[in-house]
Design a protein around this motif. Structure first.
Motif, mmCIF file in Angstrom:
data_model
loop_
_atom_site.group_PDB
_atom_site.id
_atom_site.type_symbol
_atom_site.label_atom_id
_atom_site.label_comp_id
_atom_site.label_asym_id
_atom_site.label_seq_id
_atom_site.Cartn_x
_atom_site.Cartn_y
_atom_site.Cartn_z
ATOM 1 N N PHE A 304 1.019 -1.246 0.170
ATOM 2 C CA PHE A 304 -0.272 0.273 -0.066
ATOM 3 C C PHE A 304 0.485 1.295 0.019
ATOM 4 N N LEU A 305 2.234 1.077 0.280
ATOM 5 C CA LEU A 305 2.746 1.980 0.384
ATOM 6 C C LEU A 305 3.906 2.367 -0.830
ATOM 7 N N GLY A 306 4.292 1.474 -1.007
ATOM 8 C CA GLY A 306 5.767 1.033 -2.197
ATOM 9 C C GLY A 306 6.565 1.009 -1.294
ATOM 10 N N LEU A 307 6.797 0.596 -0.226
ATOM 11 C CA LEU A 307 8.153 0.246 0.633
ATOM 12 C C LEU A 307 9.017 -0.548 -0.310
ATOM 13 N N ASP A 308 10.192 -0.174 -0.758
ATOM 14 C CA ASP A 308 11.011 -0.255 -1.537
ATOM 15 C C ASP A 308 12.242 -0.437 -1.213
ATOM 16 N N ARG A 309 12.559 -1.787 -0.546
ATOM 17 C CA ARG A 309 14.200 -1.755 0.261
ATOM 18 C C ARG A 309 15.018 -2.733 0.023
ATOM 19 N N VAL A 320 14.181 -12.317 8.898
ATOM 20 C CA VAL A 320 15.705 -11.257 8.480
ATOM 21 C C VAL A 320 14.340 -11.007 6.785
ATOM 22 N N ARG A 321 13.917 -9.828 6.691
ATOM 23 C CA ARG A 321 12.816 -9.901 5.405
ATOM 24 C C ARG A 321 13.097 -8.391 4.788
ATOM 25 N N TYR A 322 13.379 -8.235 3.825
ATOM 26 C CA TYR A 322 13.385 -7.206 2.563
ATOM 27 C C TYR A 322 12.336 -7.117 2.025
ATOM 28 N N PRO A 323 11.627 -5.982 1.643
ATOM 29 C CA PRO A 323 10.752 -5.467 0.296
ATOM 30 C C PRO A 323 11.013 -5.293 -0.774
ATOM 31 N N ILE A 324 10.385 -5.636 -2.571
ATOM 32 C CA ILE A 324 11.200 -5.211 -2.880
ATOM 33 C C ILE A 324 9.681 -4.508 -4.295
ATOM 34 N N VAL A 325 9.445 -3.750 -4.664
ATOM 35 C CA VAL A 325 8.989 -3.264 -5.737
ATOM 36 C C VAL A 325 9.263 -3.374 -6.890
ATOM 37 N N THR A 326 10.310 -2.472 -7.042
ATOM 38 C CA THR A 326 10.709 -3.040 -8.750
ATOM 39 C C THR A 326 12.013 -3.948 -8.561
ATOM 40 N N PRO A 327 11.642 -4.725 -9.368
ATOM 41 C CA PRO A 327 13.037 -5.710 -9.205
ATOM 42 C C PRO A 327 14.197 -5.399 -9.905
ATOM 43 N N ARG A 328 15.441 -5.788 -9.498
ATOM 44 C CA ARG A 328 16.606 -5.009 -9.480
ATOM 45 C C ARG A 328 18.404 -6.356 -9.442
ATOM 46 N N ALA A 329 18.472 -5.785 -9.735
ATOM 47 C CA ALA A 329 20.233 -6.678 -9.915
ATOM 48 C C ALA A 329 20.490 -6.825 -8.595
ATOM 49 N N ASN A 330 20.939 -8.463 -8.471
ATOM 50 C CA ASN A 330 21.100 -8.359 -6.213
ATOM 51 C C ASN A 330 20.247 -8.125 -5.435
ATOM 52 N N CYS A 331 18.369 -8.106 -5.788
ATOM 53 C CA CYS A 331 17.755 -7.713 -4.791
ATOM 54 C C CYS A 331 16.565 -9.283 -5.167
ATOM 55 N N GLY A 332 17.108 -10.139 -5.398
ATOM 56 C CA GLY A 332 16.304 -11.285 -5.574
ATOM 57 C C GLY A 332 16.061 -11.797 -6.934
ATOM 58 N N PRO A 333 14.606 -12.703 -7.288
ATOM 59 C CA PRO A 333 13.797 -12.845 -8.236
ATOM 60 C C PRO A 333 13.556 -11.483 -8.872
ATOM 61 N N ALA A 334 12.920 -11.655 -10.206
ATOM 62 C CA ALA A 334 12.437 -10.612 -10.767
ATOM 63 C C ALA A 334 11.000 -10.477 -10.970
ATOM 64 N N GLU A 335 10.670 -10.782 -9.531
ATOM 65 C CA GLU A 335 9.156 -10.527 -9.387
ATOM 66 C C GLU A 335 9.233 -9.101 -8.119
ATOM 67 N N PRO A 336 8.316 -8.862 -7.929
ATOM 68 C CA PRO A 336 8.138 -7.832 -6.966
ATOM 69 C C PRO A 336 7.641 -8.977 -5.444
ATOM 70 N N GLY A 337 8.278 -8.881 -4.595
ATOM 71 C CA GLY A 337 7.470 -9.492 -3.415
ATOM 72 C C GLY A 337 8.072 -8.968 -2.083
ATOM 73 N N VAL A 338 7.749 -9.595 -1.104
ATOM 74 C CA VAL A 338 8.507 -9.924 0.449
ATOM 75 C C VAL A 338 9.514 -10.797 0.587
ATOM 76 N N ARG A 339 11.307 -10.348 0.679
ATOM 77 C CA ARG A 339 11.847 -11.364 0.262
ATOM 78 C C ARG A 339 12.690 -12.373 1.789
ATOM 79 N N SER A 340 12.571 -13.337 1.494
ATOM 80 C CA SER A 340 13.244 -13.622 2.984
ATOM 81 C C SER A 340 13.953 -14.260 3.393
ATOM 82 N N PHE A 341 14.841 -14.288 4.254
ATOM 83 C CA PHE A 341 16.057 -15.090 4.810
ATOM 84 C C PHE A 341 15.672 -15.676 6.083
ATOM 85 N N GLY A 342 14.714 -15.780 6.834
ATOM 86 C CA GLY A 342 13.902 -16.836 7.715
ATOM 87 C C GLY A 342 14.658 -16.533 9.442
#
Length: 357
Positions: A304-309, A320-342
């Motif tokens: 809702f707020l477009g948090l991208d980090r 430990v997680r991080y949110p990606i709105v605009t996928p880019r190199a070194n930030c996980g998969p090619a789709e937007p989403g909330v990534r998790s390190f477990g």
């Protein structure tokens, strides 16, 4: 008089009340079989009609919302009559309806979590709309508007849907460790509630694909599949919501699908050069006049707020997680989403904090 009126309203909410005479005429006549059973000959007067919105009413966490309800008589009876109004909420598991509010004239009584948050709007003739302030996550669902005029009792149902996001959740202990009641609790701990089927279906239609089964609010266990594959029901099944049906709420264990809505505050990121342990992260949020964010708050801020980090940060559950709105190199998969390190047992990261506005 006020005490007597309140007692009448409480009696009405229980479903046991004595109807009052309203000018309609009823006749009891013997049926054709002459077996002593009465047959009701319906009134020879006006017909009461109750109507709500055919389309769902959308709102979000913390907002105010009006659920429309109007009634009329066919033919019209002229001046407004003194009728009784009852609003109730239908439960996802089809158990007894939850009383929301009952009203006679301009006097009303709200119940449970709706005390101080619900009232009747009667801005126009024959209106019985329900106003709910400070909407909460669990307000999502179907509501019945019931209008009672003497022996006449008609109702209609309106659907309140919160704009939000569904996210799958596993606890630190790993996959399939939660019974139904534990699933309810972990969602609440993450600033969310167990999702219902409509919410899961909406999330699936927006792209959610998750091969682990999780509890829903009605006690069923289901999971959404966009890309059919062998471990997820087989390659020959069409995309859709896979269902295990109702499961034993104490004995069976699965993951959870949680639902969170818009935030009343903001999520922001803090970091130090050397990173932080979980305890240091919690203290850093407190020093900033905030608290460490929950998983549901991070998902809501992302959607809702477009948090991208592209920096990993601690959350309240130790993940430990991080949110990606605009996928880019070194930030996980090619789709937007909330990534998790477990749930790392050690390590130093930044932290996501939450602060009320």
């Amino acid at each position: 008089l006020p005490l007597l009126l309140k007692a009448t309203l409480l009696h009405l909410a229980s479903g046991s009340y004595h109807p009052f005479y309203n000018g309609f005429y009823y006749n009891h006549i013997m049926n054709d079989n002459d077996d002593g059973q009465d047959k009701v000959d319906y009134f020879s007067g006006a017909r009461l009609v109750v109507e709500t919105s055919r389309d769902p009413i959308y709102s979000y966490n913390g907002a105010n919302v009006t659920l429309p309800c109007h009634y009329r008589y066919e033919p019209d009876l002229g001046p407004k009559r003194k009728i009784r109004i009852k609003w109730s909420k239908l439960r996802d598991d089809y158990t007894k309806e939850q009383d929301v509010l009952v009203a006679i004239g301009k006097t009303y009584v709200a119940f449970g979590d709706f005390k101080g948050r619900a009232h009747i709007r009667q801005a126009s003739r024959h209106e019985a709309s329900l106003v709910i302030s400070d909407v909460r996550l669990k307000d999502d669902g179907k509501y019945r508007c019931e209008v009672i005029d003497g022996l006449e009792d008609e109702s209609d149902v309106v659907d309140l849907r919160l704009k939000g996001i569904v996210f799958p959740y596993q606890p630190p202990r790993g996959q399939y460790r939660l019974n139904f009641h534990e699933a309810e609790q972990v969602c609440q701990d993450q600033g969310a509630i167990l999702a219902n089927f409509n919410q899961l279906f909406q999330a699936w239609s927006e792209g959610l694909d998750w091969c682990n089964a999780g509890w829903l609010a009605d006690g069923t266990v289901q999971y959404p599949i966009r890309l059919p594959r062998k471990p997820c029901g087989g390659v020959h099944l069409a995309p859709g919501i896979r269902s295990y049906g109702p499961r034993h709420r104490h004995l069976h264990r699965f993951d959870a699908f949680c639902f969170s809505s818009a935030l009343k505050g903001e999520v922001f990121y803090l970091d130090h050069l050397a990173g932080m342990t979980l305890e240091e992260a919690k203290q850093s949020c407190q020093d900033a006049g905030a608290e460490i964010a929950r998983v549901g708050q991070l998902y809501s801020a992302w959607k809702f707020l477009g948090l991208d980090r592209c920096n990993a940060g601690w959350l309240a559950d130790g993940s430990v997680r991080y949110p990606i709105v605009t996928p880019r190199a070194n930030c996980g998969p090619a789709e937007p989403g909330v990534r998790s390190f477990g749930f790392p047992s050690k390590g130093r990261f930044g932290v996501f904090c939450y602060r009320e506005r």
